[in-house]
Design an enzyme around this catalytic site. Sequence first.
Site, PDB file in Angstrom:
ATOM      1  N   LYS A 147      36.215  36.208  37.639  1.00 53.08           N
ATOM      2  CA  LYS A 147      35.153  36.370  38.632  1.00 53.08           C
ATOM      3  C   LYS A 147      33.774  36.150  37.987  1.00 53.08           C
ATOM      4  CE  LYS A 147      37.823  39.522  41.598  1.00 53.08           C
ATOM      5  NZ  LYS A 147      37.858  40.888  42.205  1.00 53.08           N
TER       6      LYS A 147
ATOM      7  N   ASN B   5      34.951  43.864  38.990  1.00 54.07           N
ATOM      8  CA  ASN B   5      36.191  44.108  38.242  1.00 54.07           C
ATOM      9  C   ASN B   5      36.777  42.867  37.574  1.00 54.07           C
ATOM     10  OD1 ASN B   5      37.135  42.938  40.543  1.00 54.07           O
ATOM     11  ND2 ASN B   5      38.501  44.599  41.156  1.00 54.07           N
TER      12      ASN B   5
ATOM     13  N   HIS C 149      40.630  38.206  39.261  1.00 55.54           N
ATOM     14  CA  HIS C 149      41.518  38.209  40.420  1.00 55.54           C
ATOM     15  C   HIS C 149      42.905  37.747  39.993  1.00 55.54           C
ATOM     16  CE1 HIS C 149      43.238  37.421  44.380  1.00 55.54           C
ATOM     17  NE2 HIS C 149      43.658  36.272  43.883  1.00 55.54           N
TER      18      HIS C 149
ATOM     19  N   GLU D 235      47.091  30.960  48.025  1.00 54.68           N
ATOM     20  CA  GLU D 235      45.846  30.868  47.265  1.00 54.68           C
ATOM     21  C   GLU D 235      45.796  29.603  46.410  1.00 54.68           C
ATOM     22  OE1 GLU D 235      45.597  34.554  45.117  1.00 54.68           O
ATOM     23  OE2 GLU D 235      45.337  35.733  46.949  1.00 54.68           O
TER      24      GLU D 235
END
Length: 161
Positions: free
Chosen positions: A20, A123, A126, A137
């Site tokens: 991320k 966080n 992913h 995805e």
Amino acid sequence: GLRSKSSLPDVKERTLIAVKPDGVQRRFIGQIIQRFEQRGFKLVGLKMLQASEDLLSQHYSELRTKPFYPRLLKYMSSGPVVVMVWEGHKVVQTSRTMVGHTNPAEALAGTIRGDFSFHVSRNVIHASDSEEGAQREIQLWFKGRELLNWDCCDQSLTLAV
Ligand code: IDP
């Protein structure tokens, strides 16, 4: 039986992993890739991009009613991400274990979130949460030709040198 085809482990399972924006900015790309490589998984797709809110709204469509959803899309589109497809036996489940709990406060030390993050809104990584989710995805983030099949150089020594 032991020799039947169905008892062979499925080594072709695939999952989507994304570093991320905070993980990219904090320079964790290399350490995250290292953990998947050393676990024995195979990298079959990799790219860096700044995701559009449109792409992210499809990626996170199941969360659109959550109170944090607008902030999540802002966070995820705030800078480049590194998206990867990793392949191997039970890679979806194993990746979730490696990544750790969604909330870093509950993520065990030794997991990626447990070692690199402290708050659920930042966080770091992913990982797809099911085989069906992974397929959805991967199709969303990658074109078929961006995923590569390759073999390891130490599996056959028939090189003409
Ligand atoms: P996962 O990423 O572990 O699969 P999900 O529940 O699918 O967890 O949530 C997706 C992402 O949304 C999380 O990784 C996190 O970045 C963010 N998120 C989840 N819950 C919260 C929250 O309560 N506050 C802020 N962000 C959250």
